[in-house]
Design a protein around this motif. Structure first.
Motif, PDB file in Angstrom:
ATOM      1  N   LYS A  87       8.441 -68.954 -33.880  1.00  0.00           N
ATOM      2  CA  LYS A  87       9.864 -69.127 -34.499  1.00  0.00           C
ATOM      3  C   LYS A  87       9.661 -68.246 -35.856  1.00  0.00           C
ATOM      4  CE  LYS A  87      13.203 -72.291 -36.703  1.00  0.00           C
ATOM      5  NZ  LYS A  87      13.462 -73.778 -36.988  1.00  0.00           N
ATOM      6  N   ARG A  88      10.838 -67.219 -36.043  1.00  0.00           N
ATOM      7  CA  ARG A  88      10.771 -66.423 -37.150  1.00  0.00           C
ATOM      8  C   ARG A  88      12.013 -65.691 -37.062  1.00  0.00           C
ATOM      9  NH1 ARG A  88       6.323 -61.541 -37.086  1.00  0.00           N
ATOM     10  NH2 ARG A  88       6.615 -60.691 -39.245  1.00  0.00           N
ATOM     11  N   ASP A  89      12.309 -64.912 -37.959  1.00  0.00           N
ATOM     12  CA  ASP A  89      13.772 -64.281 -38.238  1.00  0.00           C
ATOM     13  C   ASP A  89      13.229 -62.632 -37.742  1.00  0.00           C
ATOM     14  OD1 ASP A  89      15.981 -62.999 -38.719  1.00  0.00           O
ATOM     15  OD2 ASP A  89      16.191 -63.324 -40.700  1.00  0.00           O
ATOM     16  N   TYR A  90      13.670 -62.332 -36.549  1.00  0.00           N
ATOM     17  CA  TYR A  90      13.417 -61.007 -36.125  1.00  0.00           C
ATOM     18  C   TYR A  90      14.263 -59.858 -36.457  1.00  0.00           C
ATOM     19  CZ  TYR A  90       9.633 -63.509 -33.709  1.00  0.00           C
ATOM     20  OH  TYR A  90       8.258 -64.061 -33.501  1.00  0.00           O
ATOM     21  N   SER A  91      15.594 -60.460 -36.964  1.00  0.00           N
ATOM     22  CA  SER A  91      16.763 -59.570 -37.078  1.00  0.00           C
ATOM     23  C   SER A  91      16.442 -58.328 -37.893  1.00  0.00           C
ATOM     24  CB  SER A  91      17.986 -60.333 -37.616  1.00  0.00           C
ATOM     25  OG  SER A  91      17.409 -60.905 -38.775  1.00  0.00           O
ATOM     26  N   LEU A  92      15.545 -58.551 -39.020  1.00  0.00           N
ATOM     27  CA  LEU A  92      15.154 -57.413 -39.813  1.00  0.00           C
ATOM     28  C   LEU A  92      14.109 -56.501 -39.422  1.00  0.00           C
ATOM     29  CD1 LEU A  92      15.256 -59.388 -43.231  1.00  0.00           C
ATOM     30  CD2 LEU A  92      17.333 -58.076 -42.292  1.00  0.00           C
ATOM     31  N   MET A  93      13.609 -56.694 -38.484  1.00  0.00           N
ATOM     32  CA  MET A  93      12.491 -55.929 -37.888  1.00  0.00           C
ATOM     33  C   MET A  93      12.702 -55.489 -36.415  1.00  0.00           C
ATOM     34  SD  MET A  93       9.525 -58.385 -36.633  1.00  0.00           S
ATOM     35  CE  MET A  93       9.501 -59.497 -38.358  1.00  0.00           C
ATOM     36  N   GLU A  94      14.043 -55.792 -35.903  1.00  0.00           N
ATOM     37  CA  GLU A  94      14.389 -55.186 -34.490  1.00  0.00           C
ATOM     38  C   GLU A  94      14.314 -53.745 -34.363  1.00  0.00           C
ATOM     39  OE1 GLU A  94      17.891 -56.979 -33.149  1.00  0.00           O
ATOM     40  OE2 GLU A  94      16.810 -58.734 -32.311  1.00  0.00           O
ATOM     41  N   ALA A  95      14.830 -52.988 -35.266  1.00  0.00           N
ATOM     42  CA  ALA A  95      14.634 -51.520 -35.226  1.00  0.00           C
ATOM     43  C   ALA A  95      13.327 -51.157 -35.235  1.00  0.00           C
ATOM     44  CB  ALA A  95      15.354 -50.833 -36.618  1.00  0.00           C
ATOM     45  N   GLN A  96      12.327 -51.413 -35.956  1.00  0.00           N
ATOM     46  CA  GLN A  96      11.021 -51.201 -35.824  1.00  0.00           C
ATOM     47  C   GLN A  96      10.210 -51.809 -34.368  1.00  0.00           C
ATOM     48  OE1 GLN A  96       9.650 -53.596 -39.226  1.00  0.00           O
ATOM     49  NE2 GLN A  96       9.065 -51.656 -40.337  1.00  0.00           N
ATOM     50  N   LEU A  97      10.770 -52.832 -33.761  1.00  0.00           N
ATOM     51  CA  LEU A  97      10.189 -53.216 -32.820  1.00  0.00           C
ATOM     52  C   LEU A  97      10.715 -52.384 -31.576  1.00  0.00           C
ATOM     53  CD1 LEU A  97      10.934 -57.272 -32.857  1.00  0.00           C
ATOM     54  CD2 LEU A  97       8.556 -56.063 -32.801  1.00  0.00           C
ATOM     55  N   LEU A  98      12.047 -51.852 -31.497  1.00  0.00           N
ATOM     56  CA  LEU A  98      12.552 -50.996 -30.627  1.00  0.00           C
ATOM     57  C   LEU A  98      11.532 -49.708 -30.641  1.00  0.00           C
ATOM     58  CD1 LEU A  98      16.294 -51.404 -30.458  1.00  0.00           C
ATOM     59  CD2 LEU A  98      14.793 -51.333 -28.454  1.00  0.00           C
ATOM     60  N   MET A 127      23.003 -53.730 -37.544  1.00  0.00           N
ATOM     61  CA  MET A 127      21.775 -53.009 -37.695  1.00  0.00           C
ATOM     62  C   MET A 127      21.961 -51.558 -37.361  1.00  0.00           C
ATOM     63  SD  MET A 127      19.397 -54.470 -34.633  1.00  0.00           S
ATOM     64  CE  MET A 127      18.262 -53.187 -34.840  1.00  0.00           C
ATOM     65  N   ILE A 128      20.987 -50.653 -37.634  1.00  0.00           N
ATOM     66  CA  ILE A 128      20.850 -49.291 -37.203  1.00  0.00           C
ATOM     67  C   ILE A 128      19.700 -49.269 -36.442  1.00  0.00           C
ATOM     68  CG2 ILE A 128      20.563 -47.083 -38.086  1.00  0.00           C
ATOM     69  CD1 ILE A 128      23.230 -47.920 -38.916  1.00  0.00           C
ATOM     70  N   ILE A 129      20.034 -48.691 -35.147  1.00  0.00           N
ATOM     71  CA  ILE A 129      19.083 -48.085 -34.278  1.00  0.00           C
ATOM     72  C   ILE A 129      18.617 -46.608 -34.325  1.00  0.00           C
ATOM     73  CG2 ILE A 129      18.168 -48.126 -31.943  1.00  0.00           C
ATOM     74  CD1 ILE A 129      20.030 -50.836 -31.526  1.00  0.00           C
ATOM     75  N   GLU A 130      17.452 -46.214 -34.325  1.00  0.00           N
ATOM     76  CA  GLU A 130      17.288 -44.827 -34.534  1.00  0.00           C
ATOM     77  C   GLU A 130      16.430 -44.198 -33.338  1.00  0.00           C
ATOM     78  OE1 GLU A 130      15.350 -44.167 -38.497  1.00  0.00           O
ATOM     79  OE2 GLU A 130      16.655 -45.232 -39.472  1.00  0.00           O
ATOM     80  N   GLY A 131      16.614 -43.264 -33.234  1.00  0.00           N
ATOM     81  CA  GLY A 131      15.758 -42.375 -31.970  1.00  0.00           C
ATOM     82  C   GLY A 131      16.446 -42.474 -30.761  1.00  0.00           C
ATOM     83  N   ALA A 132      16.265 -41.390 -29.939  1.00  0.00           N
ATOM     84  CA  ALA A 132      16.939 -41.213 -28.468  1.00  0.00           C
ATOM     85  C   ALA A 132      16.330 -42.400 -27.781  1.00  0.00           C
ATOM     86  CB  ALA A 132      16.570 -40.052 -27.893  1.00  0.00           C
ATOM     87  N   ILE A 133      14.862 -42.903 -27.552  1.00  0.00           N
ATOM     88  CA  ILE A 133      14.396 -43.495 -26.772  1.00  0.00           C
ATOM     89  C   ILE A 133      14.674 -45.055 -27.077  1.00  0.00           C
ATOM     90  CG2 ILE A 133      12.194 -44.807 -26.196  1.00  0.00           C
ATOM     91  CD1 ILE A 133      10.820 -42.355 -26.702  1.00  0.00           C
ATOM     92  N   SER A 134      14.930 -45.444 -28.369  1.00  0.00           N
ATOM     93  CA  SER A 134      15.532 -46.714 -28.906  1.00  0.00           C
ATOM     94  C   SER A 134      17.022 -46.964 -28.642  1.00  0.00           C
ATOM     95  CB  SER A 134      15.202 -46.775 -30.306  1.00  0.00           C
ATOM     96  OG  SER A 134      13.823 -46.771 -30.550  1.00  0.00           O
ATOM     97  N   VAL A 135      17.742 -45.872 -28.800  1.00  0.00           N
ATOM     98  CA  VAL A 135      19.215 -45.904 -28.417  1.00  0.00           C
ATOM     99  C   VAL A 135      19.447 -46.078 -26.977  1.00  0.00           C
ATOM    100  CG1 VAL A 135      21.349 -44.769 -28.561  1.00  0.00           C
ATOM    101  CG2 VAL A 135      19.994 -44.681 -30.478  1.00  0.00           C
ATOM    102  N   LYS A 136      18.702 -45.414 -26.231  1.00  0.00           N
ATOM    103  CA  LYS A 136      19.071 -45.352 -24.731  1.00  0.00           C
ATOM    104  C   LYS A 136      18.615 -46.707 -24.195  1.00  0.00           C
ATOM    105  CE  LYS A 136      16.205 -42.566 -22.253  1.00  0.00           C
ATOM    106  NZ  LYS A 136      15.393 -41.510 -21.803  1.00  0.00           N
ATOM    107  N   ALA A 137      17.378 -47.066 -24.761  1.00  0.00           N
ATOM    108  CA  ALA A 137      17.146 -48.439 -24.097  1.00  0.00           C
ATOM    109  C   ALA A 137      18.247 -49.567 -24.653  1.00  0.00           C
ATOM    110  CB  ALA A 137      15.566 -48.865 -24.762  1.00  0.00           C
ATOM    111  N   ALA A 138      18.601 -49.555 -25.656  1.00  0.00           N
ATOM    112  CA  ALA A 138      19.745 -50.425 -26.252  1.00  0.00           C
ATOM    113  C   ALA A 138      20.994 -50.503 -25.391  1.00  0.00           C
ATOM    114  CB  ALA A 138      19.806 -50.149 -27.807  1.00  0.00           C
ATOM    115  N   ILE A 139      21.145 -49.316 -25.007  1.00  0.00           N
ATOM    116  CA  ILE A 139      22.539 -49.089 -24.090  1.00  0.00           C
ATOM    117  C   ILE A 139      22.239 -49.571 -22.770  1.00  0.00           C
ATOM    118  CG2 ILE A 139      24.145 -47.559 -23.268  1.00  0.00           C
ATOM    119  CD1 ILE A 139      23.606 -45.570 -25.712  1.00  0.00           C
TER     120      ILE A 139
END
Length: 235
Positions: A116-127, A1-13
């Motif tokens: 219960k739900r597939d969250y994988s396709l919305m993780e970038a939006q959630l971040l 998946m692609i994570i976008e933006g400094a805030i999201s990328v920093k949090a993920a790392i």
């Protein structure tokens, strides 16, 4: 998946809840945030690749990447600590769900239970909508809602259902249990009868006007989280 933006990328790392394969940064951008991300990538052995604007835009799914994207795996599921738990059962929209997570993280709450739900396709939006909080919270998925709620009842949690009924207590008059689990349903379907039957107490939000409609789930969560934070803080 692609994570976008400094805030999201920093949090993920920083949260280390997912594997980061590589980070792409525009070669004509240089900010304090981007320099910091480069440093933490170096510390965590994450490759940083400098690319031009066109390449970054082609890799990105939006125009709001801020010149940085990361290629990452989906995040792992966590163990909860002994703190309060919020079951966000009725919030379906990823932006509203992210806003709710941002509120909970800001007030210091860490444990979020999702249906219960597939969250994988919305993780970038959630971040993005949670300002990175999605990767900083402890997240569990309720594969079997009844079983997991019973499990937490057996662990001593007091279950509160946000539900306006004859036996409901005004949330502003409630003294919350030391181990609280809050269940929030959606505006349309609310909380199922089966889950309501497990609740130890029902809560409703009283209004300062003659307004007859329900608050949306995000607004209701804001009220509960604020009151709970104040009671925990004042102890």
């Amino acid at each position: 998946m692609i994570i976008e933006g400094a805030i999201s990328v920093k949090a993920a790392i920083e949260s280390k809840k997912r594997k980061i394969e590589k980070v792409y940064i525009r070669n004509d951008k240089s900010t304090k945030d981007l320099k910091y991300i480069e440093r933490i990538c170096l510390r965590n052995n994450i490759p940083v690749i400098k690319e031009d604007k066109e390449t970054i835009m082609n890799l990105s799914s939006s125009k709001s990447s801020g010149g940085i994207i990361a290629l990452a795996d989906i995040r792992k599921i966590d163990e909860f600590d002994n703190g309060d738990i919020f079951f966000l059962d009725g919030i379906k929209d990823p932006f509203n769900l992210g806003y709710s997570m941002r509120t909970l993280y800001a007030f210091g709450f860490r444990n979020v239970l999702l249906n219960k739900r597939d969250y994988s396709l919305m993780e970038a939006q959630l971040l993005k909508s949670s300002a990175g909080a999605y990767d900083k919270l402890n997240i569990q998925i309720a594969e079997d809602e009844i079983s997991i709620l019973n499990e937490y009842k057996n662990k001593g949690y007091h279950l509160y259902g946000l539900f306006r009924g004859d036996n409901s207590k005004d949330v502003f008059d409630c003294v919350f249990d030391d181990k609280s689990l809050f269940i929030l349903g959606g505006e349309k379907r609310g909380i199922s009868r089966e889950i309501l039957s497990l609740c130890d107490e029902y809560l409703y939000i009283s209004y300062g006007s003659d307004f007859r409609n329900a608050l949306n789930a995000c607004a209701a969560l804001d009220v509960v989280a604020t009151l709970l934070y104040k009671q925990r803080k004042d102890k």
